[in-house]
Write a protein that holds these residues in place. Structure first.
Motif, PDB file in Angstrom:
ATOM      1  N   MET A   1       0.845  -1.190   0.000  1.00 33.64           N
ATOM      2  CA  MET A   1       0.000   0.000   0.000  1.00 33.64           C
ATOM      3  C   MET A   1       0.885   1.245   0.000  1.00 33.64           C
ATOM      4  O   MET A   1       1.884   1.309   0.723  1.00 33.64           O
ATOM      5  CB  MET A   1      -0.917   0.003   1.225  1.00 33.64           C
ATOM      6  CG  MET A   1      -1.802   1.237   1.326  1.00 33.64           C
ATOM      7  SD  MET A   1      -3.067   1.074   2.593  1.00 33.64           S
ATOM      8  CE  MET A   1      -2.083   0.840   4.069  1.00 33.64           C
ATOM      9  N   GLN A   2       0.535   2.220  -0.804  1.00 35.48           N
ATOM     10  CA  GLN A   2       1.341   3.420  -0.936  1.00 35.48           C
ATOM     11  C   GLN A   2       0.470   4.661  -0.719  1.00 35.48           C
ATOM     12  O   GLN A   2      -0.578   4.812  -1.350  1.00 35.48           O
ATOM     13  CB  GLN A   2       1.981   3.462  -2.322  1.00 35.48           C
ATOM     14  CG  GLN A   2       3.118   4.449  -2.464  1.00 35.48           C
ATOM     15  CD  GLN A   2       3.859   4.253  -3.774  1.00 35.48           C
ATOM     16  OE1 GLN A   2       3.285   4.451  -4.837  1.00 35.48           O
ATOM     17  NE2 GLN A   2       5.121   3.859  -3.706  1.00 35.48           N
ATOM     18  N   ILE A   3       0.905   5.533   0.183  1.00 40.94           N
ATOM     19  CA  ILE A   3       0.172   6.755   0.491  1.00 40.94           C
ATOM     20  C   ILE A   3       1.081   7.957   0.274  1.00 40.94           C
ATOM     21  O   ILE A   3       2.214   7.989   0.768  1.00 40.94           O
ATOM     22  CB  ILE A   3      -0.355   6.749   1.940  1.00 40.94           C
ATOM     23  CG1 ILE A   3      -1.379   5.624   2.132  1.00 40.94           C
ATOM     24  CG2 ILE A   3      -0.999   8.090   2.294  1.00 40.94           C
ATOM     25  CD1 ILE A   3      -1.974   5.541   3.527  1.00 40.94           C
ATOM     26  N   LEU A   4       0.587   8.939  -0.461  1.00 41.62           N
ATOM     27  CA  LEU A   4       1.301  10.186  -0.679  1.00 41.62           C
ATOM     28  C   LEU A   4       0.777  11.223   0.303  1.00 41.62           C
ATOM     29  O   LEU A   4      -0.421  11.506   0.329  1.00 41.62           O
ATOM     30  CB  LEU A   4       1.101  10.665  -2.126  1.00 41.62           C
ATOM     31  CG  LEU A   4       1.584  12.086  -2.464  1.00 41.62           C
ATOM     32  CD1 LEU A   4       3.068  12.243  -2.201  1.00 41.62           C
ATOM     33  CD2 LEU A   4       1.244  12.415  -3.918  1.00 41.62           C
ATOM     34  N   VAL A   5       1.669  11.761   1.130  1.00 43.72           N
ATOM     35  CA  VAL A   5       1.307  12.784   2.112  1.00 43.72           C
ATOM     36  C   VAL A   5       1.899  14.111   1.658  1.00 43.72           C
ATOM     37  O   VAL A   5       3.124  14.244   1.541  1.00 43.72           O
ATOM     38  CB  VAL A   5       1.825  12.433   3.522  1.00 43.72           C
ATOM     39  CG1 VAL A   5       1.423  13.520   4.517  1.00 43.72           C
ATOM     40  CG2 VAL A   5       1.295  11.072   3.966  1.00 43.72           C
ATOM     41  N   GLN A  25       0.108  -2.384   7.817  1.00 42.13           N
ATOM     42  CA  GLN A  25       1.172  -3.289   7.383  1.00 42.13           C
ATOM     43  C   GLN A  25       1.544  -3.002   5.932  1.00 42.13           C
ATOM     44  O   GLN A  25       0.710  -2.602   5.123  1.00 42.13           O
ATOM     45  CB  GLN A  25       0.729  -4.747   7.518  1.00 42.13           C
ATOM     46  CG  GLN A  25       0.527  -5.194   8.959  1.00 42.13           C
ATOM     47  CD  GLN A  25       0.165  -6.667   9.050  1.00 42.13           C
ATOM     48  OE1 GLN A  25      -0.310  -7.256   8.090  1.00 42.13           O
ATOM     49  NE2 GLN A  25       0.400  -7.264  10.211  1.00 42.13           N
ATOM     50  N   ASN A  26       2.816  -3.233   5.631  1.00 38.98           N
ATOM     51  CA  ASN A  26       3.318  -3.122   4.254  1.00 38.98           C
ATOM     52  C   ASN A  26       2.939  -1.789   3.609  1.00 38.98           C
ATOM     53  O   ASN A  26       2.429  -1.747   2.492  1.00 38.98           O
ATOM     54  CB  ASN A  26       2.783  -4.280   3.398  1.00 38.98           C
ATOM     55  CG  ASN A  26       3.157  -5.636   3.956  1.00 38.98           C
ATOM     56  OD1 ASN A  26       4.282  -5.829   4.409  1.00 38.98           O
ATOM     57  ND2 ASN A  26       2.217  -6.567   3.944  1.00 38.98           N
ATOM     58  N   ILE A  27       3.192  -0.712   4.320  1.00 36.78           N
ATOM     59  CA  ILE A  27       2.860   0.607   3.798  1.00 36.78           C
ATOM     60  C   ILE A  27       4.129   1.336   3.366  1.00 36.78           C
ATOM     61  O   ILE A  27       5.176   1.237   4.017  1.00 36.78           O
ATOM     62  CB  ILE A  27       2.102   1.449   4.841  1.00 36.78           C
ATOM     63  CG1 ILE A  27       1.617   2.755   4.215  1.00 36.78           C
ATOM     64  CG2 ILE A  27       2.959   1.733   6.057  1.00 36.78           C
ATOM     65  CD1 ILE A  27       0.687   3.541   5.095  1.00 36.78           C
ATOM     66  N   ALA A  28       4.038   2.027   2.254  1.00 31.39           N
ATOM     67  CA  ALA A  28       5.124   2.888   1.784  1.00 31.39           C
ATOM     68  C   ALA A  28       4.568   4.297   1.703  1.00 31.39           C
ATOM     69  O   ALA A  28       3.555   4.536   1.045  1.00 31.39           O
ATOM     70  CB  ALA A  28       5.624   2.427   0.421  1.00 31.39           C
ATOM     71  N   ALA A  29       5.213   5.229   2.396  1.00 32.47           N
ATOM     72  CA  ALA A  29       4.752   6.618   2.406  1.00 32.47           C
ATOM     73  C   ALA A  29       5.686   7.469   1.551  1.00 32.47           C
ATOM     74  O   ALA A  29       6.906   7.372   1.648  1.00 32.47           O
ATOM     75  CB  ALA A  29       4.699   7.148   3.831  1.00 32.47           C
ATOM     76  N   ILE A  30       5.087   8.306   0.716  1.00 35.71           N
ATOM     77  CA  ILE A  30       5.824   9.272  -0.087  1.00 35.71           C
ATOM     78  C   ILE A  30       5.503  10.645   0.480  1.00 35.71           C
ATOM     79  O   ILE A  30       4.336  10.978   0.691  1.00 35.71           O
ATOM     80  CB  ILE A  30       5.410   9.208  -1.566  1.00 35.71           C
ATOM     81  CG1 ILE A  30       5.567   7.787  -2.103  1.00 35.71           C
ATOM     82  CG2 ILE A  30       6.222  10.185  -2.397  1.00 35.71           C
ATOM     83  CD1 ILE A  30       4.929   7.594  -3.463  1.00 35.71           C
ATOM     84  N   GLU A  31       6.527  11.444   0.744  1.00 38.29           N
ATOM     85  CA  GLU A  31       6.309  12.757   1.354  1.00 38.29           C
ATOM     86  C   GLU A  31       6.574  13.886   0.367  1.00 38.29           C
ATOM     87  O   GLU A  31       7.501  13.825  -0.441  1.00 38.29           O
ATOM     88  CB  GLU A  31       7.226  12.923   2.567  1.00 38.29           C
ATOM     89  CG  GLU A  31       6.967  11.916   3.682  1.00 38.29           C
ATOM     90  CD  GLU A  31       7.854  12.150   4.892  1.00 38.29           C
ATOM     91  OE1 GLU A  31       7.976  13.330   5.308  1.00 38.29           O
ATOM     92  OE2 GLU A  31       8.435  11.185   5.412  1.00 38.29           O
ATOM     93  N   ALA A  32       5.744  14.908   0.434  1.00 36.28           N
ATOM     94  CA  ALA A  32       5.930  16.129  -0.351  1.00 36.28           C
ATOM     95  C   ALA A  32       5.551  17.302   0.537  1.00 36.28           C
ATOM     96  O   ALA A  32       4.639  17.198   1.357  1.00 36.28           O
ATOM     97  CB  ALA A  32       5.071  16.100  -1.608  1.00 36.28           C
TER      98      ALA A  32
END
Length: 205
Positions: A1-5, A25-32
């Motif tokens: 799972m991927q979330i862009l913050v 679980q199994n989360i990838a966060a992208i920050e901007a």
């Protein structure tokens, strides 16, 4: 799972990302930290992003403007506004533009996580303040129809059968799924549509 913050407050953004890592679980966060970096992140990762959490007030523009642009460029993206602003008119505007939720920043951690889980499950999160504002202007059935566009394909099927008056057991048999799964879909549908009972899911006359 991927979330862009996308949020310019380093402390808030980093704290939110840490919370997401601890809670899912199994989360990838992208920050901007601004609209420009958010646009670039969306360009690079839009095919794999499951959810965008977008601040409204950013140093190089407003989140609502970025929301409108991203909904045109990437209509498949689920975008929720996460903002300190609690203006009901702004919240309603973001939903009309296609946001899948509006989460005030002063929301408790438990409600914040519940809202994100609801959205990831295909639902629409409407804070209590906005729900009462909308329902003071429209009937419950009008609100239900307005928000069906945010449901998944399976939830639309369940909703269509609900509107024929079928029970959960009958819907489960019709769709060849378990009654427990139907119940879970019904819960999401009711929350997403902002209604409290099955009878309010009928089309307005």
């Amino acid at each position: 799972m991927q979330i862009l913050v996308i949020d310019d407050c380093d402390m808030f953004r980093e704290g939110l990302v840490a919370l997401l890592h601890d809670s899912f679980q199994n989360i990838a966060a992208i920050e901007a930290d601004c609209i420009a970096s958010g646009v670039e992140a969306a360009r690079l990762h839009h095919h794999t992003i499951d959810l965008v959490l977008l601040d409204h007030e950013l140093p190089d523009g407003l989140g609502v403007s970025l929301l409108a642009e991203m909904r045109v460029e990437y209509p498949h993206l689920s975008i929720a506004i996460l903002s300190a602003w609690e203006d009901p008119e702004l919240m309603q505007r973001t939903l009309k533009l296609g946001a899948v939720g509006y989460i005030p920043k002063n929301t408790s951690t438990a409600i914040l996580l519940s809202a994100i889980r609801l959205i990831l499950a295909g639902g629409l999160y409407i804070p209590e303040g906005l729900l009462s504002y909308i329902t003071s202007e429209k009937s419950q059935s009008e609100l239900a129809v307005q928000h069906t566009e945010h449901l998944t394909g399976r939830q639309r099927e369940v909703l269509a059968l609900l509107r024929t008056g079928l029970s959960n057991k009958e819907i489960a048999r019709e769709l060849s799924i378990s009654e427990a799964t139907v119940k879970a879909h019904v819960t999401i549908i009711l929350r997403s549509c902002g209604v409290s009972s099955r009878t309010q899911l009928q089309y307005p006359r």
